[in-house]
Design a protein around this motif. Structure first.
Motif, PDB file in Angstrom:
ATOM      1  N   ILE A  87       0.092  13.372   1.430  1.00 27.28           N
ATOM      2  CA  ILE A  87       0.152  14.674   0.768  1.00 27.28           C
ATOM      3  C   ILE A  87       0.945  15.656   1.624  1.00 27.28           C
ATOM      4  O   ILE A  87       1.798  16.393   1.118  1.00 27.28           O
ATOM      5  CB  ILE A  87      -1.260  15.219   0.482  1.00 27.28           C
ATOM      6  N   PHE A  88       0.691  15.670   2.927  1.00 22.22           N
ATOM      7  CA  PHE A  88       1.338  16.646   3.792  1.00 22.22           C
ATOM      8  C   PHE A  88       2.758  16.261   4.175  1.00 22.22           C
ATOM      9  O   PHE A  88       3.492  17.059   4.742  1.00 22.22           O
ATOM     10  CB  PHE A  88       0.492  16.920   5.040  1.00 22.22           C
ATOM     11  N   SER A  89       3.172  15.044   3.846  1.00 22.12           N
ATOM     12  CA  SER A  89       4.550  14.639   4.157  1.00 22.12           C
ATOM     13  C   SER A  89       5.495  14.898   2.982  1.00 22.12           C
ATOM     14  O   SER A  89       6.691  14.697   3.088  1.00 22.12           O
ATOM     15  CB  SER A  89       4.601  13.166   4.548  1.00 22.12           C
TER      16      SER A  89
ATOM     17  N   ASN B 200      10.983   2.495   4.267  1.00 24.44           N
ATOM     18  CA  ASN B 200      11.186   3.677   5.098  1.00 24.44           C
ATOM     19  C   ASN B 200       9.859   4.432   5.248  1.00 24.44           C
ATOM     20  O   ASN B 200       9.752   5.599   4.892  1.00 24.44           O
ATOM     21  CB  ASN B 200      12.258   4.578   4.464  1.00 24.44           C
ATOM     22  N   ILE B 201       8.869   3.745   5.792  1.00 30.16           N
ATOM     23  CA  ILE B 201       7.539   4.318   5.954  1.00 30.16           C
ATOM     24  C   ILE B 201       7.523   5.198   7.204  1.00 30.16           C
ATOM     25  O   ILE B 201       7.961   4.759   8.263  1.00 30.16           O
ATOM     26  CB  ILE B 201       6.481   3.200   6.063  1.00 30.16           C
ATOM     27  N   PRO B 202       7.016   6.431   7.090  1.00 34.21           N
ATOM     28  CA  PRO B 202       6.964   7.307   8.264  1.00 34.21           C
ATOM     29  C   PRO B 202       6.142   6.706   9.400  1.00 34.21           C
ATOM     30  O   PRO B 202       5.124   6.047   9.167  1.00 34.21           O
ATOM     31  CB  PRO B 202       6.292   8.575   7.727  1.00 34.21           C
ATOM     32  N   ASP B 203       6.590   6.941  10.617  1.00 35.19           N
ATOM     33  CA  ASP B 203       5.905   6.403  11.801  1.00 35.19           C
ATOM     34  C   ASP B 203       4.446   6.848  11.875  1.00 35.19           C
ATOM     35  O   ASP B 203       3.579   6.051  12.227  1.00 35.19           O
ATOM     36  CB  ASP B 203       6.623   6.831  13.085  1.00 35.19           C
ATOM     37  N   GLU B 204       4.182   8.101  11.557  1.00 39.37           N
ATOM     38  CA  GLU B 204       2.810   8.611  11.636  1.00 39.37           C
ATOM     39  C   GLU B 204       1.896   7.832  10.676  1.00 39.37           C
ATOM     40  O   GLU B 204       0.755   7.515  11.010  1.00 39.37           O
ATOM     41  CB  GLU B 204       2.772  10.102  11.303  1.00 39.37           C
ATOM     42  N   TRP B 205       2.417   7.501   9.498  1.00 40.15           N
ATOM     43  CA  TRP B 205       1.661   6.737   8.511  1.00 40.15           C
ATOM     44  C   TRP B 205       1.375   5.333   9.047  1.00 40.15           C
ATOM     45  O   TRP B 205       0.251   4.859   8.998  1.00 40.15           O
ATOM     46  CB  TRP B 205       2.456   6.694   7.203  1.00 40.15           C
TER      47      TRP B 205
ATOM     48  N   LEU C 107      -7.871   4.756   4.190  1.00 40.46           N
ATOM     49  CA  LEU C 107      -7.199   5.200   2.969  1.00 40.46           C
ATOM     50  C   LEU C 107      -7.237   6.712   2.833  1.00 40.46           C
ATOM     51  O   LEU C 107      -6.224   7.328   2.495  1.00 40.46           O
ATOM     52  CB  LEU C 107      -7.830   4.530   1.742  1.00 40.46           C
ATOM     53  N   LYS C 108      -8.356   7.321   3.129  1.00 46.60           N
ATOM     54  CA  LYS C 108      -8.452   8.784   3.064  1.00 46.60           C
ATOM     55  C   LYS C 108      -7.445   9.439   3.995  1.00 46.60           C
ATOM     56  O   LYS C 108      -6.761  10.390   3.620  1.00 46.60           O
ATOM     57  CB  LYS C 108      -9.869   9.247   3.405  1.00 46.60           C
ATOM     58  N   GLU C 109      -7.349   8.924   5.211  1.00 43.47           N
ATOM     59  CA  GLU C 109      -6.410   9.504   6.176  1.00 43.47           C
ATOM     60  C   GLU C 109      -4.964   9.298   5.733  1.00 43.47           C
ATOM     61  O   GLU C 109      -4.130  10.187   5.861  1.00 43.47           O
ATOM     62  CB  GLU C 109      -6.646   8.903   7.565  1.00 43.47           C
ATOM     63  N   LEU C 110      -4.670   8.129   5.177  1.00 37.45           N
ATOM     64  CA  LEU C 110      -3.306   7.861   4.703  1.00 37.45           C
ATOM     65  C   LEU C 110      -2.943   8.756   3.522  1.00 37.45           C
ATOM     66  O   LEU C 110      -1.806   9.220   3.424  1.00 37.45           O
ATOM     67  CB  LEU C 110      -3.156   6.390   4.309  1.00 37.45           C
ATOM     68  N   ILE C 111      -3.893   9.005   2.644  1.00 38.53           N
ATOM     69  CA  ILE C 111      -3.639   9.893   1.505  1.00 38.53           C
ATOM     70  C   ILE C 111      -3.354  11.303   1.989  1.00 38.53           C
ATOM     71  O   ILE C 111      -2.417  11.952   1.512  1.00 38.53           O
ATOM     72  CB  ILE C 111      -4.825   9.857   0.508  1.00 38.53           C
ATOM     73  N   VAL C 112      -4.127  11.785   2.949  1.00 38.37           N
ATOM     74  CA  VAL C 112      -3.889  13.125   3.510  1.00 38.37           C
ATOM     75  C   VAL C 112      -2.511  13.185   4.153  1.00 38.37           C
ATOM     76  O   VAL C 112      -1.750  14.134   3.933  1.00 38.37           O
ATOM     77  CB  VAL C 112      -5.003  13.512   4.513  1.00 38.37           C
ATOM     78  N   LEU C 113      -2.165  12.177   4.940  1.00 36.39           N
ATOM     79  CA  LEU C 113      -0.834  12.140   5.555  1.00 36.39           C
ATOM     80  C   LEU C 113       0.244  12.145   4.490  1.00 36.39           C
ATOM     81  O   LEU C 113       1.272  12.820   4.636  1.00 36.39           O
ATOM     82  CB  LEU C 113      -0.673  10.907   6.439  1.00 36.39           C
TER      83      LEU C 113
ATOM     84  N   LEU D 246       0.825  -1.197   0.000  1.00 33.97           N
ATOM     85  CA  LEU D 246       0.000   0.000   0.000  1.00 33.97           C
ATOM     86  C   LEU D 246       0.868   1.259   0.000  1.00 33.97           C
ATOM     87  O   LEU D 246       0.618   2.194  -0.768  1.00 33.97           O
ATOM     88  CB  LEU D 246      -0.929  -0.010   1.216  1.00 33.97           C
ATOM     89  N   ALA D 247       1.895   1.271   0.833  1.00 36.70           N
ATOM     90  CA  ALA D 247       2.803   2.420   0.872  1.00 36.70           C
ATOM     91  C   ALA D 247       3.449   2.643  -0.489  1.00 36.70           C
ATOM     92  O   ALA D 247       3.561   3.781  -0.960  1.00 36.70           O
ATOM     93  CB  ALA D 247       3.869   2.214   1.949  1.00 36.70           C
ATOM     94  N   SER D 248       3.851   1.578  -1.121  1.00 34.40           N
ATOM     95  CA  SER D 248       4.467   1.681  -2.439  1.00 34.40           C
ATOM     96  C   SER D 248       3.481   2.258  -3.459  1.00 34.40           C
ATOM     97  O   SER D 248       3.865   3.081  -4.297  1.00 34.40           O
ATOM     98  CB  SER D 248       4.948   0.300  -2.881  1.00 34.40           C
ATOM     99  N   LEU D 249       2.222   1.842  -3.383  1.00 34.56           N
ATOM    100  CA  LEU D 249       1.197   2.389  -4.291  1.00 34.56           C
ATOM    101  C   LEU D 249       0.970   3.876  -4.047  1.00 34.56           C
ATOM    102  O   LEU D 249       0.520   4.594  -4.933  1.00 34.56           O
ATOM    103  CB  LEU D 249      -0.113   1.616  -4.135  1.00 34.56           C
ATOM    104  N   LEU D 250       1.271   4.335  -2.845  1.00 35.24           N
ATOM    105  CA  LEU D 250       1.162   5.761  -2.509  1.00 35.24           C
ATOM    106  C   LEU D 250       2.492   6.487  -2.699  1.00 35.24           C
ATOM    107  O   LEU D 250       2.689   7.584  -2.194  1.00 35.24           O
ATOM    108  CB  LEU D 250       0.653   5.921  -1.073  1.00 35.24           C
ATOM    109  N   ASP D 251       3.401   5.841  -3.416  1.00 33.67           N
ATOM    110  CA  ASP D 251       4.709   6.413  -3.750  1.00 33.67           C
ATOM    111  C   ASP D 251       5.600   6.674  -2.540  1.00 33.67           C
ATOM    112  O   ASP D 251       6.420   7.591  -2.539  1.00 33.67           O
ATOM    113  CB  ASP D 251       4.548   7.693  -4.582  1.00 33.67           C
ATOM    114  N   LEU D 252       5.435   5.856  -1.510  1.00 34.18           N
ATOM    115  CA  LEU D 252       6.333   5.909  -0.361  1.00 34.18           C
ATOM    116  C   LEU D 252       7.338   4.777  -0.489  1.00 34.18           C
ATOM    117  O   LEU D 252       7.048   3.738  -1.080  1.00 34.18           O
ATOM    118  CB  LEU D 252       5.555   5.726   0.950  1.00 34.18           C
TER     119      LEU D 252
END
Length: 99
Positions: free
Chosen positions: A96-98, A53-58, A88-94, A43-49
């Protein structure tokens, strides 16, 4: 028809939630499970992370929903889709702001 990226991500989250409900149920009746599927990395990879190295907040956000999903009674996937959509909505917002 090829599903949208959002549809793929939503279904991935739901399947991860379902799998965890199943594994928890197996453990509750005495079976030992030791599966690590790492759907969150896909999922992180699909969100281009970077999946390594996924952020802790995510991660904390994902696991908050993951834990909630484990507490739901499994009747059908409707409740899991609702929960997955919020996640998913919350992860997308996170995400975008990261950037």
């Amino acid at each position: 028809m090829i599903p949208s990226k959002k549809t793929v991500m939503l279904n991935l989250i739901v399947e991860d939630f379902c799998l965890q409900q199943f594994l928890n149920g197996m453990e509750n009746i005495g079976f030992t499970t030791s599966s690590e599927y790492n759907f969150h990395k896909i999922l992180a990879s699909l969100l281009d992370l970077d999946p390594e190295n996924i952020p802790d907040e995510w991660l904390n956000t994902y696991y908050k929903y993951y834990d909630t999903a484990c507490q739901l009674n499994y009747h059908d996937k409707k409740d899991l889709f609702i929960l997955a959509n919020k996640c998913l909505k919350e992860l997308i917002v996170l995400n975008i702001f990261s950037l």
